[in-house]
Design a protein around this motif. Structure first.
Motif, PDB file in Angstrom:
ATOM      1  N   VAL A  57       0.833  -1.216   0.000  1.00  0.00           N
ATOM      2  CA  VAL A  57       0.000   0.000   0.000  1.00  0.00           C
ATOM      3  C   VAL A  57       0.864   1.262   0.000  1.00  0.00           C
ATOM      4  O   VAL A  57       0.718   2.108  -0.888  1.00  0.00           O
ATOM      5  CB  VAL A  57      -0.977  -0.033   1.197  1.00  0.00           C
ATOM      6  N   PRO A  58       1.799   1.429   0.967  1.00  0.00           N
ATOM      7  CA  PRO A  58       2.622   2.649   0.908  1.00  0.00           C
ATOM      8  C   PRO A  58       3.468   2.731  -0.349  1.00  0.00           C
ATOM      9  O   PRO A  58       3.673   3.820  -0.890  1.00  0.00           O
ATOM     10  CB  PRO A  58       3.503   2.550   2.165  1.00  0.00           C
ATOM     11  N   ALA A  59       3.935   1.580  -0.838  1.00  0.00           N
ATOM     12  CA  ALA A  59       4.754   1.609  -2.061  1.00  0.00           C
ATOM     13  C   ALA A  59       3.940   2.087  -3.254  1.00  0.00           C
ATOM     14  O   ALA A  59       4.418   2.887  -4.064  1.00  0.00           O
ATOM     15  CB  ALA A  59       5.320   0.215  -2.332  1.00  0.00           C
ATOM     16  N   SER A  60       2.708   1.622  -3.356  1.00  0.00           N
ATOM     17  CA  SER A  60       1.885   2.047  -4.497  1.00  0.00           C
ATOM     18  C   SER A  60       1.522   3.526  -4.388  1.00  0.00           C
ATOM     19  O   SER A  60       1.473   4.232  -5.397  1.00  0.00           O
ATOM     20  CB  SER A  60       0.619   1.196  -4.588  1.00  0.00           C
ATOM     21  N   ILE A  61       1.296   4.011  -3.157  1.00  0.00           N
ATOM     22  CA  ILE A  61       0.988   5.435  -2.985  1.00  0.00           C
ATOM     23  C   ILE A  61       2.189   6.277  -3.408  1.00  0.00           C
ATOM     24  O   ILE A  61       2.052   7.281  -4.124  1.00  0.00           O
ATOM     25  CB  ILE A  61       0.608   5.718  -1.518  1.00  0.00           C
ATOM     26  N   ALA A  62       3.381   5.844  -2.989  1.00  0.00           N
ATOM     27  CA  ALA A  62       4.590   6.591  -3.353  1.00  0.00           C
ATOM     28  C   ALA A  62       4.782   6.602  -4.865  1.00  0.00           C
ATOM     29  O   ALA A  62       5.123   7.636  -5.459  1.00  0.00           O
ATOM     30  CB  ALA A  62       5.805   5.966  -2.664  1.00  0.00           C
TER      31      ALA A  62
END
Lengths: 251, 199
Positions: A57-62
């Motif tokens: 999730v954080p990787a895709s947001i970044a």
């Protein structure tokens, strides 16, 4: 077990009676070695595979942020700059005329810059589709047209007699451009008509041109031009020879 | 024998479900508490059905390995005991599928292993406490019960499961579970009285 009926109440009573005897029996338990093995496996599992953090999730947001920001930057970069002031068509026509040699000389470095820009391998051009460089060049051309004074502006140089003489026509041209930009709208239109070979602006010139047409035997053209003159200058006193060409109500 | 450390933690008031959730999040100490609470009941549940101590130990370890390996997927959908005994039920069934029922009474097995189920300990002195004697008789009667009734009794007695939970674990209806339990209890009491009459 919570009894909900007399039958279950009786069952519960029987159960407690049997349970008491069952509990009095041998309480078999696993051997200590088995306990140790199970607990060791549990500790090993807890230590080895900690609950995985959900990194997707954080990787895709970044990634989305990076893509979004880079897209915005690319769009801003490709957007053609808007001219701050709209110059009249007359100015553009004047600027389209070939510049005097001195101006051309001064403008040459700019042309060199342009040619250098074209020759330089650009990362943006290599990545853009074919249509985009055209848009960029159009933007550059528009920028050049919008700010010709910047392009043709002479570089101030130390006062040398030859150089000063060479710079004079440049200053004159610059003054002419400034003057033309200060003209009122009607004057600009007039200048435009004159430039296009349309009817002369001064009444005397206009009448002279009508006389020329009459002299050439072009009566119809002379009458038409005279009507236009009358519309432009309704109160100008016409010579007798021309009044005969007008209809009686316009004389 | 229960280690002293494990015996102390059984008095903890934290629920089984909370302990399992903590273990799921990596707290190994929570599992130790959970294990201490259920190790005896699960072992007896298996032993009374499987009959042989060595086989019971094998199935017992398999049950806890399943619990350990499934910790990441654990969600509180029912009491932990229901979950645990459901796993145990499946492991016992797997055990019986792997081994023929005749193996339980094979002559190759150590005869001393089966005493806990097959009947009262021969070494037990006759003058032992009366309650303990009747308990041994009860175990004997338990061994003679049909497997379904025996399992329901053990789930109720060792796991402390309700009729609804027993129905879930065994995959039957509540009324079926109640009927099986009633028959089991009646036969066990009858077995105790019969043994007393014979004596």
């Amino acid at each position: 077990m919570k009894p909900t009926s007399p039958e279950e109440h009786e069952l519960e009573k029987l159960s407690s009676e049997v349970s008491e005897r069952y509990r009095a029996g041998p309480q078999d338990e696993p051997p200590a070695g088995l306990d140790a093995a199970v607990l060791a496996a549990a500790r090993r599992e807890a230590g080895q595979s900690r609950p995985r953090r959900n990194w997707q999730v954080p990787a895709s947001i970044a990634a989305m942020l990076v893509i979004g920001v880079s897209l915005v930057l690319m769009v801003r970069e490709n957007e053609p700059p808007r001219p701050s002031v709209e110059r009249p068509a007359a100015d553009e026509a004047k600027l389209a005329k070939p510049a005097p040699p001195q101006l051309a000389m001064k403008a040459k470095p700019k042309a060199d810059v342009d040619s250098h820009r074209e020759a330089r391998p650009s990362r943006e051009r290599s990545t853009r589709p074919d249509r985009e460089p055209l848009a960029l060049e159009g933007g550059v051309a528009a920028q050049d047209n919008a700010a010709p004074a910047v392009v043709a502006q002479p570089v101030p140089e130390p006062a040398a007699p030859g150089v000063a003489a060479r710079a004079k026509p440049v200053e004159q041209e610059q003054a002419r451009i400034a003057e033309s930009s200060d003209l009122s709208t009607s004057k600009k239109a007039e200048a435009f008509r004159k430039q296009d070979g349309a009817a002369p602006v001064q009444p005397e010139d206009w009448i002279r041109s009508i006389d020329d047409l009459l002299r050439d035997g072009r009566q119809a053209d002379a009458r038409e031009k005279l009507l236009g003159f009358r519309r432009q200058f309704p109160h100008y006193p016409l010579p007798q020879r021309l009044q005969a060409l007008l209809p009686p109500d316009q004389r | 024998m229960l280690p002293a450390r494990l015996a102390l933690v059984t008095a903890d008031t934290v629920s089984d479900e909370q302990l399992m959730l903590r273990y799921r999040d990596g707290d190994a100490a929570a599992f130790e508490k959970l294990y201490a609470r259920h190790r005896g009941g699960i072992f007896r549940y298996v032993l009374r059905q499987v009959g042989l101590r060595s086989a019971a130990e094998e199935v017992f370890q398999e049950i806890w390995m399943n619990i350990i390996s499934s910790r990441a997927r654990y969600r509180v959908e029912a009491r932990f005991a229901t979950f645990l005994y459901h796993v145990a039920h499946n492991c016992v069934i797997d055990h019986f599928r792997r081994k023929t029922p005749l193996h339980l009474i094979s002559l190759d097995d150590d005869p001393g292993e089966a005493v806990q189920v097959a009947g009262p300990d021969r070494d037990q002195p006759e003058r032992a406490v009366a309650l303990r004697q009747s308990a041994a008789k009860l175990l004997n009667a338990l061994a003679l019960l049909p497997p379904e009734q025996r399992e329901v009794f053990l789930l109720h007695e060792e796991g402390g499961l309700t009729l609804e939970e027993i129905a879930i674990v065994t995959g039957s209806g509540r009324e079926t579970a109640k009927s099986r339990l009633r028959y089991a209890l009646a036969k066990l009491r009858e077995g105790i009285e019969h043994e007393a009459d014979v004596a």
